[in-house]
Design a protein around this motif. Sequence first.
Motif, PDB file in Angstrom:
ATOM      1  N   ILE A 104     -34.933 -48.910  43.614  1.00 56.84           N
ATOM      2  CA  ILE A 104     -33.564 -49.102  43.144  1.00 56.84           C
ATOM      3  C   ILE A 104     -33.341 -50.594  42.926  1.00 56.84           C
ATOM      4  N   THR A 105     -32.736 -50.931  41.788  1.00 54.09           N
ATOM      5  CA  THR A 105     -32.531 -52.330  41.422  1.00 54.09           C
ATOM      6  C   THR A 105     -31.052 -52.586  41.187  1.00 54.09           C
ATOM      7  N   PHE A 106     -30.528 -53.595  41.872  1.00 53.51           N
ATOM      8  CA  PHE A 106     -29.132 -54.009  41.727  1.00 53.51           C
ATOM      9  C   PHE A 106     -29.079 -55.153  40.718  1.00 53.51           C
ATOM     10  N   VAL A 107     -28.277 -54.962  39.664  1.00 49.95           N
ATOM     11  CA  VAL A 107     -28.308 -55.838  38.495  1.00 49.95           C
ATOM     12  C   VAL A 107     -26.937 -56.472  38.298  1.00 49.95           C
ATOM     13  N   PHE A 108     -26.929 -57.778  37.997  1.00 47.25           N
ATOM     14  CA  PHE A 108     -25.660 -58.459  37.752  1.00 47.25           C
ATOM     15  C   PHE A 108     -25.850 -59.662  36.849  1.00 47.25           C
ATOM     16  N   ASN A 109     -24.819 -59.940  36.054  1.00 49.42           N
ATOM     17  CA  ASN A 109     -24.736 -61.148  35.243  1.00 49.42           C
ATOM     18  C   ASN A 109     -24.125 -62.268  36.092  1.00 49.42           C
ATOM     19  N   GLY A 110     -23.622 -63.321  35.436  1.00 49.93           N
ATOM     20  CA  GLY A 110     -23.209 -64.476  36.203  1.00 49.93           C
ATOM     21  C   GLY A 110     -21.835 -64.994  35.888  1.00 49.93           C
ATOM     22  N   GLY A 111     -21.758 -66.139  35.230  1.00 53.58           N
ATOM     23  CA  GLY A 111     -20.488 -66.783  34.904  1.00 53.58           C
ATOM     24  C   GLY A 111     -20.398 -68.182  35.494  1.00 53.58           C
ATOM     25  N   PRO A 112     -19.763 -68.323  36.693  1.00 51.55           N
ATOM     26  CA  PRO A 112     -19.002 -67.320  37.426  1.00 51.55           C
ATOM     27  C   PRO A 112     -17.842 -66.769  36.579  1.00 51.55           C
ATOM     28  N   GLY A 113     -17.539 -65.510  36.806  1.00 52.51           N
ATOM     29  CA  GLY A 113     -16.445 -64.890  36.088  1.00 52.51           C
ATOM     30  C   GLY A 113     -16.869 -63.926  35.004  1.00 52.51           C
ATOM     31  N   SER A 114     -18.148 -63.523  35.000  1.00 45.06           N
ATOM     32  CA  SER A 114     -18.620 -62.584  33.993  1.00 45.06           C
ATOM     33  C   SER A 114     -18.872 -61.224  34.623  1.00 45.06           C
ATOM     34  N   SER A 115     -18.541 -60.191  33.875  1.00 53.38           N
ATOM     35  CA  SER A 115     -18.953 -58.846  34.254  1.00 53.38           C
ATOM     36  C   SER A 115     -20.440 -58.697  33.932  1.00 53.38           C
ATOM     37  N   THR A 116     -20.952 -57.481  34.127  1.00 52.20           N
ATOM     38  CA  THR A 116     -22.373 -57.233  33.867  1.00 52.20           C
ATOM     39  C   THR A 116     -22.560 -56.394  32.608  1.00 52.20           C
ATOM     40  N   VAL A 117     -21.564 -56.448  31.714  1.00 52.53           N
ATOM     41  CA  VAL A 117     -21.644 -55.695  30.464  1.00 52.53           C
ATOM     42  C   VAL A 117     -22.842 -56.128  29.628  1.00 52.53           C
ATOM     43  N   ARG A 119     -22.808 -51.106  51.557  1.00 51.50           N
ATOM     44  CA  ARG A 119     -22.012 -49.872  51.441  1.00 51.50           C
ATOM     45  C   ARG A 119     -22.657 -48.893  50.461  1.00 51.50           C
ATOM     46  N   PHE A 120     -23.196 -49.425  49.383  1.00 50.42           N
ATOM     47  CA  PHE A 120     -23.825 -48.561  48.388  1.00 50.42           C
ATOM     48  C   PHE A 120     -25.053 -47.869  48.988  1.00 50.42           C
ATOM     49  N   LEU A 121     -25.881 -48.612  49.705  1.00 47.78           N
ATOM     50  CA  LEU A 121     -27.073 -48.026  50.316  1.00 47.78           C
ATOM     51  C   LEU A 121     -26.703 -46.903  51.274  1.00 47.78           C
ATOM     52  N   ALA A 122     -25.622 -47.095  52.014  1.00 44.27           N
ATOM     53  CA  ALA A 122     -25.185 -46.068  52.949  1.00 44.27           C
ATOM     54  C   ALA A 122     -24.601 -44.864  52.215  1.00 44.27           C
ATOM     55  N   LYS A 123     -23.776 -45.123  51.214  1.00 44.62           N
ATOM     56  CA  LYS A 123     -23.099 -44.039  50.480  1.00 44.62           C
ATOM     57  C   LYS A 123     -24.100 -43.113  49.802  1.00 44.62           C
ATOM     58  N   TYR A 124     -25.151 -43.700  49.229  1.00 43.77           N
ATOM     59  CA  TYR A 124     -26.103 -42.898  48.451  1.00 43.77           C
ATOM     60  C   TYR A 124     -27.432 -42.675  49.172  1.00 43.77           C
ATOM     61  N   GLY A 125     -27.518 -43.046  50.450  1.00 45.00           N
ATOM     62  CA  GLY A 125     -28.721 -42.778  51.228  1.00 45.00           C
ATOM     63  C   GLY A 125     -29.957 -43.481  50.710  1.00 45.00           C
ATOM     64  N   ARG A 126     -29.851 -44.766  50.353  1.00 45.09           N
ATOM     65  CA  ARG A 126     -30.969 -45.478  49.749  1.00 45.09           C
ATOM     66  C   ARG A 126     -31.506 -46.617  50.613  1.00 45.09           C
ATOM     67  N   TYR A 127     -31.222 -46.585  51.907  1.00 46.85           N
ATOM     68  CA  TYR A 127     -31.689 -47.668  52.772  1.00 46.85           C
ATOM     69  C   TYR A 127     -33.210 -47.798  52.789  1.00 46.85           C
ATOM     70  N   ASN A 128     -33.911 -46.690  52.630  1.00 51.49           N
ATOM     71  CA  ASN A 128     -35.379 -46.744  52.747  1.00 51.49           C
ATOM     72  C   ASN A 128     -36.084 -46.813  51.395  1.00 51.49           C
ATOM     73  N   SER A 129     -35.337 -46.931  50.317  1.00 48.95           N
ATOM     74  CA  SER A 129     -35.959 -47.063  48.998  1.00 48.95           C
ATOM     75  C   SER A 129     -36.535 -48.470  48.815  1.00 48.95           C
ATOM     76  N   PRO A 130     -37.570 -48.625  47.979  1.00 49.85           N
ATOM     77  CA  PRO A 130     -37.960 -49.979  47.558  1.00 49.85           C
ATOM     78  C   PRO A 130     -36.780 -50.625  46.838  1.00 49.85           C
ATOM     79  N   LYS A 131     -36.453 -51.870  47.203  1.00 49.72           N
ATOM     80  CA  LYS A 131     -35.203 -52.477  46.730  1.00 49.72           C
ATOM     81  C   LYS A 131     -35.470 -53.802  46.011  1.00 49.72           C
ATOM     82  N   TYR A 132     -34.706 -53.999  44.915  1.00 46.01           N
ATOM     83  CA  TYR A 132     -34.848 -55.206  44.086  1.00 46.01           C
ATOM     84  C   TYR A 132     -33.472 -55.735  43.699  1.00 46.01           C
ATOM     85  N   LEU A 133     -33.415 -57.034  43.491  1.00 42.22           N
ATOM     86  CA  LEU A 133     -32.257 -57.684  42.895  1.00 42.22           C
ATOM     87  C   LEU A 133     -32.659 -58.223  41.532  1.00 42.22           C
ATOM     88  N   PHE A 134     -31.749 -58.095  40.559  1.00 41.69           N
ATOM     89  CA  PHE A 134     -31.938 -58.720  39.246  1.00 41.69           C
ATOM     90  C   PHE A 134     -30.683 -59.521  38.938  1.00 41.69           C
TER      91      PHE A 134
END
Length: 547
Positions: free
Chosen positions: A119-132, A210-225
Motif C-alpha cells: 500500500i502506497t500513500f501518495v501526496f503532492n506538496g505546495g504547501p497548500g496543494s491538494s493531490t489532484v 488511523r487509515f491503517l487501523a480502519k482498513y486493517g493494513r498495519y501488516n502490509s508492505p508500506k510506502y510513501l510517495f
Amino acid sequence: MKTRLMLLSASLLCLGPASGRADDHTDANHAAHPAPHLSQPIERTSSGSVTVGGKSIAYQAVAGTLVVHPHGWDDSEDTVHQEIPGSDAHAIDGNPDATASMFYVAYFRKDARPETRPITFVFNGGPGSSTVWVHMGAFGPRRVVTNDDTHTPAGPYRLIDNPQSLLDVTDLVFIDAPGTGFGRINGKDKEKQFWGVDEDGQAFTAFITRFLAKYGRYNSPKYLFGESYGTMRAAVLVNDLQNQENIDFNGVILLSQIFSYDNSVDEPTQNPGMDEPFVLALPTYAATAWYHHKLPQQPTDLKAFLAEVEHFASTDYLVALQQGAGLPAADRARIVERLHAYTGLPADYIRRADLRIDGGEFSKTLQADDGMTTGRLDTRFSGPVLDPLSKEAGYDPQSASISSAYVSLFNDYVRKVLNYGDGLSYRAEIDIPHWNFHHAAGGPDSPPSDGPANVMPDLAQAMKTNPTLKIMLNAGYFDLATPYYEGIYEMRHLPIPAALQKNIEFRQYQSGHMVYANIPSLTQLHDNIADFIRRTDNQPASGSPAP
C-alpha cells in the motif's frame, strides 16, 4: 516559496463500464444522502477496472475523509459524538482542540490479500496543494490528457484509462493536505495547529495510523510517495511514523525533491553568501537552453552534456563564487564565457548579474528576445511575456497550460464516478501566507530551529533507525522549481553512514517537475517505481491474486 505540482489527463464524457468507470449500482443510497458537513468523517464506495500491462485489474475505490487532531491530542478527553445519518461515522463536537477533516481517495485491488498487498500513500506538496495532480496525472486508474509542452486548449478535456497506474503493484491512497480538496480545518488556532512543517507532518502521521487501523493494513508492505514539498513532508513523516508510532516502512519514493530551503534557487539573493543554489540550478539551466536551442553550440548527447555541466558547476563555478569580490578579473571573464556557453544567456547579462542568476531571472531572460517566458515547473513550456520590462517572470507557463484540465476533470470524476462531493467545493490549491517553516529536526518533541527548514536530519534518522528502509529519488531535467542536481546533492550530504548510501537510488527523466506530464517519462516512471516496489516489498510475489 511555493513549489506546486500539477498535471492531469482525461475526459469523463466518453467513459463506459468497460473502460473502468464505477459500477452504476454502487452506493445506491447516495442520492438520498444529504451533502456531508465538512468536519464529518464520511466515505463513498465504488468499483471499477483498469488495464495495466495488458492485464485487467478490478478495484474498489473509496472517497472519503478522516478527522485528525494536532500532536498531543488525547482521545480520552470528554468529547460529544453525533451520529451521521446514513453512515457509521461520527461528528466530533464540543472539543476545544482544532480538527482537520482530510480528504482521500483509496484504490484497493479486489483479487489481492490485504495482509500481503503493498500500500502506497501518495501526496503532492505546495504547501497548500491538494493531490489532484499526481492522482489524475500519474498513478490513478484514470489520467488526464494534456499537451506535452504547449498550452492545452479549453474543454472539453479528455479523461482516459491509465495504463501507467501503479495498481498493478500496490494499492493507492491519495491524500489531500489539511484545508485542501474537500477537507477543512476547524477549531481554535486551526491554522497554527496544521499549517507548518511539523504540524503538517503530525496531521499526516495521524491520518496514516488511523487509515491503517480502519482498513486493517498495519501488516502490509508500506510506502510513501511525495512530490515537491511532499518530499519534505515524506522525510518528516517517515521519521515520525517509524520512531514515534513504531511503524516501519519498506520504502520512500520521492519526486522533485527539496529538503533544505537554503538550496532553493527561487530567491537566493535574499540570502547573500549562500551560493549553493546557483551551483545546483546550473545543470537545469543548461538542459533548458539545450531544449530550446539557445546554446551557442548544440550538443547531441544531453546526458553527456549535463555530466560536463555538473562537473563545472561543482568545481570551477563553485570556487569562483566562493571567492566573491576577491575573484581575479581574468578568472571572472573565463567563468562568464563558460556560463554563456552552458546557458545561452548573454555574456553581458551574466557579468552584470555577478555570475549569479536566480530561477525567475533565468525564466524571464532565456527567450526574452522571442517575447517568450520560460516555464518554472517545466522549462519545456513557454508563454508570452507579461511585462517586457520586469526583472523576473511574472507567471509559470506550465501551470497556466495544464491546470484547467486537471481541476475540471477531477471535479467531474469525483462526483460522477466516485460519487463524492455533491454540494461541496473542491480546493485544488489554497493560499497559505504564514506557513510555519520552523522545524524540530528529528521529531516533534525536539526544539525547533530558527532558520529555513531542513529535513535532511529527519530522513537520515529514519534510515539509521530502520537500516532496511529504501529510498528512490526521481527528478526531471527540466524542473526549475526543484532542480534535479539539488536532490542529488542533498542525498549525498545526508548525515548517514556511508554504507547506507546503497539504500538510495536515483532516476532522471526528460521532463519537468511533474515528470508524468510527458508520457514517455510517465511510462519510465511507472516501470521504475513498480520495479522498486517489487524489489523491496519483502515477499516472493508482490500483489499476486489470493489462492
